[in-house]
Motif scaffolding. Structure first.
Motif, mmCIF file in Angstrom:
data_model
loop_
_atom_site.group_PDB
_atom_site.id
_atom_site.type_symbol
_atom_site.label_atom_id
_atom_site.label_comp_id
_atom_site.label_asym_id
_atom_site.label_seq_id
_atom_site.Cartn_x
_atom_site.Cartn_y
_atom_site.Cartn_z
ATOM 1 N N MET A 1 -18.981 7.892 -13.605
ATOM 2 C CA MET A 1 -18.856 9.105 -12.802
ATOM 3 C C MET A 1 -17.881 8.903 -11.649
ATOM 4 S SD MET A 1 -19.897 12.200 -12.701
ATOM 5 C CE MET A 1 -18.781 13.190 -11.710
ATOM 6 N N LEU A 2 -17.958 7.746 -10.997
ATOM 7 C CA LEU A 2 -17.061 7.476 -9.874
ATOM 8 C C LEU A 2 -15.611 7.392 -10.351
ATOM 9 C CD1 LEU A 2 -16.416 6.845 -6.969
ATOM 10 C CD2 LEU A 2 -17.155 4.476 -7.340
ATOM 11 N N LEU A 3 -15.387 6.722 -11.484
ATOM 12 C CA LEU A 3 -14.026 6.626 -12.008
ATOM 13 C C LEU A 3 -13.501 7.991 -12.453
ATOM 14 C CD1 LEU A 3 -14.347 3.318 -14.076
ATOM 15 C CD2 LEU A 3 -13.176 3.634 -11.885
ATOM 16 N N LYS A 4 -14.392 8.818 -12.958
ATOM 17 C CA LYS A 4 -14.002 10.152 -13.414
ATOM 18 C C LYS A 4 -13.543 11.034 -12.249
ATOM 19 C CE LYS A 4 -15.968 14.285 -15.597
ATOM 20 N NZ LYS A 4 -17.219 14.886 -16.161
ATOM 21 N N MET A 5 -14.242 10.924 -11.115
ATOM 22 C CA MET A 5 -13.932 11.776 -9.967
ATOM 23 C C MET A 5 -13.016 11.086 -8.951
ATOM 24 S SD MET A 5 -17.559 11.478 -7.878
ATOM 25 C CE MET A 5 -16.992 12.222 -6.359
ATOM 26 N N LEU A 6 -12.549 9.863 -9.253
ATOM 27 C CA LEU A 6 -11.849 9.052 -8.257
ATOM 28 C C LEU A 6 -10.577 9.728 -7.744
ATOM 29 C CD1 LEU A 6 -11.896 6.420 -6.703
ATOM 30 C CD2 LEU A 6 -10.668 5.327 -8.591
ATOM 31 N N HIS A 7 -9.812 10.360 -8.652
ATOM 32 C CA HIS A 7 -8.570 10.999 -8.214
ATOM 33 C C HIS A 7 -8.870 12.154 -7.259
ATOM 34 C CE1 HIS A 7 -4.150 11.767 -9.604
ATOM 35 N NE2 HIS A 7 -4.292 11.850 -8.289
ATOM 36 N N ALA A 8 -9.842 12.980 -7.604
ATOM 37 C CA ALA A 8 -10.213 14.102 -6.731
ATOM 38 C C ALA A 8 -10.801 13.594 -5.418
ATOM 39 C CB ALA A 8 -11.215 15.009 -7.452
ATOM 40 N N PHE B 1 -5.232 5.675 -11.368
ATOM 41 C CA PHE B 1 -6.596 6.210 -11.427
ATOM 42 C C PHE B 1 -7.193 6.143 -12.828
ATOM 43 C CE2 PHE B 1 -4.384 8.257 -7.929
ATOM 44 C CZ PHE B 1 -5.290 8.151 -6.886
ATOM 45 N N ASP B 2 -6.463 5.612 -13.754
ATOM 46 C CA ASP B 2 -6.947 5.519 -15.134
ATOM 47 C C ASP B 2 -8.172 4.604 -15.180
ATOM 48 O OD1 ASP B 2 -7.360 5.008 -17.849
ATOM 49 O OD2 ASP B 2 -5.221 5.120 -18.311
ATOM 50 N N PRO B 3 -9.301 5.074 -15.749
ATOM 51 C CA PRO B 3 -10.489 4.208 -15.851
ATOM 52 C C PRO B 3 -10.224 2.885 -16.549
ATOM 53 C CG PRO B 3 -11.051 6.475 -16.397
ATOM 54 C CD PRO B 3 -9.547 6.428 -16.260
ATOM 55 N N TYR C 1 -12.074 -2.708 -10.619
ATOM 56 C CA TYR C 1 -11.733 -1.390 -11.129
ATOM 57 C C TYR C 1 -10.693 -0.738 -10.206
ATOM 58 C CZ TYR C 1 -16.032 -1.698 -13.943
ATOM 59 O OH TYR C 1 -17.024 -2.078 -14.824
ATOM 60 N N CYS C 2 -9.633 -0.207 -10.783
ATOM 61 C CA CYS C 2 -8.601 0.540 -10.049
ATOM 62 C C CYS C 2 -8.273 -0.121 -8.707
ATOM 63 C CB CYS C 2 -9.055 1.978 -9.830
ATOM 64 S SG CYS C 2 -9.356 2.900 -11.351
ATOM 65 N N PRO C 3 -7.812 -1.362 -8.717
ATOM 66 C CA PRO C 3 -7.628 -2.094 -7.461
ATOM 67 C C PRO C 3 -6.633 -1.447 -6.502
ATOM 68 C CG PRO C 3 -6.644 -3.277 -9.321
ATOM 69 C CD PRO C 3 -7.449 -2.178 -9.903
ATOM 70 N N LYS C 4 -5.564 -0.832 -7.010
ATOM 71 C CA LYS C 4 -4.589 -0.201 -6.121
ATOM 72 C C LYS C 4 -5.196 0.974 -5.368
ATOM 73 C CE LYS C 4 -0.464 -1.402 -8.847
ATOM 74 N NZ LYS C 4 0.690 -0.852 -9.611
ATOM 75 N N VAL C 5 -6.035 1.727 -6.054
ATOM 76 C CA VAL C 5 -6.655 2.904 -5.425
ATOM 77 C C VAL C 5 -7.574 2.473 -4.286
ATOM 78 C CG1 VAL C 5 -8.141 4.907 -5.781
ATOM 79 C CG2 VAL C 5 -6.520 4.220 -7.566
ATOM 80 N N VAL D 1 0.853 -1.186 0.000
ATOM 81 C CA VAL D 1 0.000 0.000 0.000
ATOM 82 C C VAL D 1 0.888 1.235 0.000
ATOM 83 C CG1 VAL D 1 -1.745 1.297 1.248
ATOM 84 C CG2 VAL D 1 -1.861 -1.197 1.186
ATOM 85 N N ILE D 2 0.759 2.058 -1.037
ATOM 86 C CA ILE D 2 1.525 3.298 -1.160
ATOM 87 C C ILE D 2 0.531 4.446 -1.244
ATOM 88 C CG2 ILE D 2 3.209 4.576 -2.535
ATOM 89 C CD1 ILE D 2 4.173 1.891 -3.642
ATOM 90 N N LEU D 3 0.670 5.429 -0.339
ATOM 91 C CA LEU D 3 -0.278 6.540 -0.310
ATOM 92 C C LEU D 3 -0.111 7.464 -1.508
ATOM 93 C CD1 LEU D 3 -0.274 7.474 3.496
ATOM 94 C CD2 LEU D 3 -1.883 6.041 2.245
ATOM 95 N N ASP D 4 1.118 7.683 -1.931
ATOM 96 C CA ASP D 4 1.356 8.565 -3.081
ATOM 97 C C ASP D 4 1.265 7.746 -4.365
ATOM 98 O OD1 ASP D 4 1.809 10.880 -1.510
ATOM 99 O OD2 ASP D 4 3.832 10.174 -1.073
ATOM 100 N N LEU D 5 0.048 7.557 -4.816
ATOM 101 C CA LEU D 5 -0.186 6.731 -5.994
ATOM 102 C C LEU D 5 0.138 7.486 -7.271
ATOM 103 C CD1 LEU D 5 -3.607 5.187 -4.898
ATOM 104 C CD2 LEU D 5 -1.438 3.976 -5.051
ATOM 105 N N LYS D 6 0.573 6.755 -8.263
ATOM 106 C CA LYS D 6 0.808 7.351 -9.578
ATOM 107 C C LYS D 6 -0.525 7.619 -10.256
ATOM 108 C CE LYS D 6 5.260 5.002 -10.252
ATOM 109 N NZ LYS D 6 6.039 4.073 -11.107
ATOM 110 N N SER D 7 -0.518 8.575 -11.162
ATOM 111 C CA SER D 7 -1.766 8.938 -11.852
ATOM 112 C C SER D 7 -2.317 7.777 -12.671
ATOM 113 C CB SER D 7 -1.529 10.151 -12.750
ATOM 114 O OG SER D 7 -0.502 9.885 -13.694
#
Length: 745
Positions: free
Chosen positions: A490-497, A397-399, A428-432, A388-394
């Protein structure tokens, strides 16, 4: 520690002494006289000192032939009560002491220790908290003579409800209690670092649970009832710690329970031979109506003692008192009624506790196979734990960041065999989501156990307005919601924010998402079921008596259920709300300035609207311990302050969960009132709340809905408005419904 409650202080008694044997020629029924020139007392209330034939002594105020006001009563055996009296009954604040050195200082009612008070035993044990008829009842802290300590809820002299018990060796249990025994869900942490989290029944492990050894080894399983020989039935899986890779023996937590659990019993309590309400008040005076009428000479400082106008006492001891107070531990007590709900709840039938919400998905249910698929997929996804890494790469978060896994019934290299149909599983986005679970302090073993244990999920009786279906885990911790494809996008779109927001604001009220998945069923239709796993706002040891879904709009915002059918599972709406919730100052500041504003700002930036504040209300009720009638729900000032200032309770309280507050009843004088007029009538509540339904953006469909409804209704009253207007209106309404409690100002 809280400041010790001060005993009631009376005015200095006059210097005369009233003899129990009046001089010859004096009317024995005459009121006692005093040579003091103090005439400030009412003519029918005087101070006197009365000696009794058995050696007892009363000094204090007297009116109408009975003690009334401040006074002191000394028994010949050394017991003493000093405090307030009312019509011959010890009522108000006072102090009772025993010859052994034990003392009680606090509130009395009809001669009973009743209200807030502190008991200190001769052996060094003490209890500070709420009482009801000589028994610990309500919130309180008990320190035992051997060094143990219990802080939590009490019922009829025994720990009952939520509480924390700490043994003198450092072992600690926090969780549910019933009738003095560990019961419900809780965590027992031994001094050596071993830990059990899970279900309990009658002081023994029962149901789903997780046992961790101090070296990190883990056992996840299910504990059944005890066998005739006393051994625990259990079944589960043992996971050795990474440092014990060479270990060949599978360890059994039953060995620990057998060896160490018998030592984790609640300490005994010092007994007092005669409680205040059992002390005799035997006043002897010559009278034309005779002497004391009871041969027993025992009474309580209460209605059980009938003071005659001449000072006589007719003693009546309740026959069941010995049964109720055989020891200070409260053993042999009769069961008490459940806490009464709040009065005057305008909407709905009387509050009651009904069966658990939802229908259990058993074999034969139309969604039984879907449930098995969900559990198989979740077990597989959570079991593949990575770093588990808190500073995830962008890229995380890719859909398009998703993992498909096939689950054939015969099993494969990566999946186990199963009895369900063939299906495919998508993460979907398992690391996140793995990192989100870490941020939300979700233990992977507990998460897997709740969702994939032997207990089935429960399906809520009807789908939501969106057409989604909801499922609850058996322990009520998690809710599974089926989703439309647009909601997933919608959830994947806003997931990073969303990730950045919940990481920045630990007390955020927005819904907590733990996983986003899809099941694709085999067969001709290739049906896909998308779903999200969320936290259940109302997972609590407290019964949620009323729940409200608040948006800030008025059009259609009332329940369509007949009043008689409204129960604790009915979701009421804005126009059904008949309370203003009063939050403590520090919580109100956190609620308004530092959280709701920030959450709404985030949702507005993401162009989200149509969200709600879901509010659950538990009414704290005082209990008539005799079961004659329910009392008005209340929490004393001491109880409220103790609840909020004690560090052990703070660890369970957070914004939106387990918050002790006050609810002021309101009345709408006309239909245009958004919030009714306050009545000044309060009840004490525990609140649970959070912002839900945060996946609806202001898309073309909502814009058309807004345009259409604006022709028919006031545009400010409809739900479908642009995100900025929605946020402003939502906050305006919420800040009217939630206000600062200025009771202590």
């Amino acid at each position: 520690m809280h400041e010790r409650a001060r005993p009631g202080r009376g005015r200095r008694p006059c210097a005369c002494r009233v003899s129990p044997m009046p001089p010859p020629g004096e009317d024995p029924d005459a009121a006692p006289s005093c040579s003091s020139s103090d005439t400030s007392e009412p003519q029918d209330q005087q101070r006197s000192e009365r000696a009794l034939s058995n050696g007892d002594l009363y000094l204090g105020q007297w009116r109408g032939g009975v003690p009334h006001g401040d006074g002191k009563y000394l028994w010949a055996d050394g017991c003493m009560y000093e405090g307030e009296w009312r019509r011959g009954k010890a009522t108000g604040r006072g102090r009772f002491s025993w010859p052994s050195g034990a003392t009680y200082e606090g509130e009395f009612l009809d001669g009973f220790m009743h209200g807030a008070g502190t008991y200190v035993g001769a052996a060094g044990d003490s209890y500070r908290g709420a009482w009801a008829k000589n028994l610990e009842h309500g919130a309180g802290e008990k320190r035992y003579a051997n060094g143990d300590c219990y802080d939590g809820e009490w019922r009829a002299g025994l720990p009952d409800g939520c509480g924390r018990y700490t043994w003198r060796d450092g072992t600690e249990y926090a969780g549910g209690w019933r009738a003095g025994l560990i019961h419900g869900r809780g965590a027992l942490v031994w001094a050596n670092g071993n830990r059990y989290d899970g279900g309990w029944e009658g002081g023994r492990p029962r149901g789903q649970g997780t046992f961790r050894w101090s070296d990190g080894s883990l056992y996840v399983g299910f504990w059944g009832r005890e066998a005739p020989g006393g051994a625990l039935h259990q079944k589960g899986v043992y996971y050795p710690s990474p440092g014990a890779a060479g270990e060949t023996r599978t360890r059994d937590p039953r060995e620990v329970f057998t060896r160490e659990l018998p030592e984790c019993v609640r300490s005994g309590t010092e007994s007092q031979s005669a409680l205040p309400s059992l002390r005799s008040l035997k006043w002897l005076a010559r009278s034309v109506r005779g002497r004391v009428s009871s041969s027993s000479g025992r009474s309580n400082l209460s209605g059980g003692s009938n003071w005659g106008s001449d000072g006589d006492v007719k003693c009546e001891l309740a026959d069941d008192w010995k049964r109720r107070n055989s020891t200070r531990e409260g053993r042999g007590l009769l069961p008490l009624p459940s806490p009464a709900p709040a009065p005057q709840v305008a909407k709905g039938a009387p509050l009651r506790v009904s069966k658990r919400q939802g229908e259990t998905i058993a074999k034969g249910h139309k969604n039984y196979e879907l449930m098995l698929n969900l559990q198989l997929g979740i077990r597989h996804a959570v079991g593949r734990q990575g770093q588990v890494i808190l500073d995830l790469k962008s890229s995380a978060f890719d859909p398009k960041e998703k993992v498909w896994t096939k689950f054939p019934p015969e099993g494969s290299k990566y999946t186990p065999p199963h009895n369900s149909s063939d299906f495919k599983w998508k993460d979907y986005c398992p690391k996140v989501f793995r990192t989100l679970r870490k941020l939300f302090k979700v233990d992977p073993a507990d998460y897997m156990l709740s969702l994939c244990g032997d207990d089935a999920l429960r399906e809520l009786s009807s789908p939501g307005k969106s057409g989604s279906f909801f499922y609850l885990t058996n322990d009520d911790r998690y809710m599974i919601k089926t989703m439309k494809k647009s909601e997933v996008k919608m959830l994947l779109k806003m997931l990073h924010a969303y990730y950045n927001h919940v990481r920045a604001f630990e007390n955020t009220l927005v819904a907590k998402f733990f996983g986003l998945h899809c099941v694709k069923l085999a067969g001709a239709n290739q049906k896909k079921v998308r779903f999200v796993i969320m936290g259940n706002l109302f997972c609590s040891d407290h019964t949620i008596h009323r729940r409200f879904d608040l948006k800030g709009s008025s059009l259609g915002r009332t329940t369509d259920k007949p009043q008689a059918e409204i129960d604790e599972y009915t979701t009421l709406k804005d126009l059904d709300l008949n309370f203003i919730f009063r939050l403590q100052k520090q919580w109100f500041e956190e609620f308004r300035s530092r959280q709701v504003d920030k959450d709404c700002e985030f949702l507005e930036q993401e162009k989200i609207m149509d969200y709600s504040l879901l509010v659950g209300v538990h009414f704290r009720g005082a209990i008539d311990i005799d079961g004659d009638k329910p009392a008005t729900p209340r929490v004393s000032r001491w109880d409220r302050n103790h609840f909020l200032s004690d560090p052990n309770r703070w660890c369970k309280i957070k914004l939106g969960a387990n918050m002790l507050s006050r609810a002021e009843l309101t009345v709408r004088k006309n239909d245009s009132d958004v919030i009714g007029e306050p009545t000044g009538e309060y009840c004490d509540v525990i609140l649970y709340f959070g912002i839900i339904d945060i996946l609806q953006d202001y898309d073309i469909g909502k814009k058309i809905e807004h345009a259409y409804k604006s022709f028919q209704y006031d545009s400010t009253s409809i739900s479908a408005v642009d995100p900025r207007q929605y946020s402003r209106r939502f906050k305006d309404f919420i800040y009217k419904a939630f206000q600062e409690d200025r009771v202590d100002s």
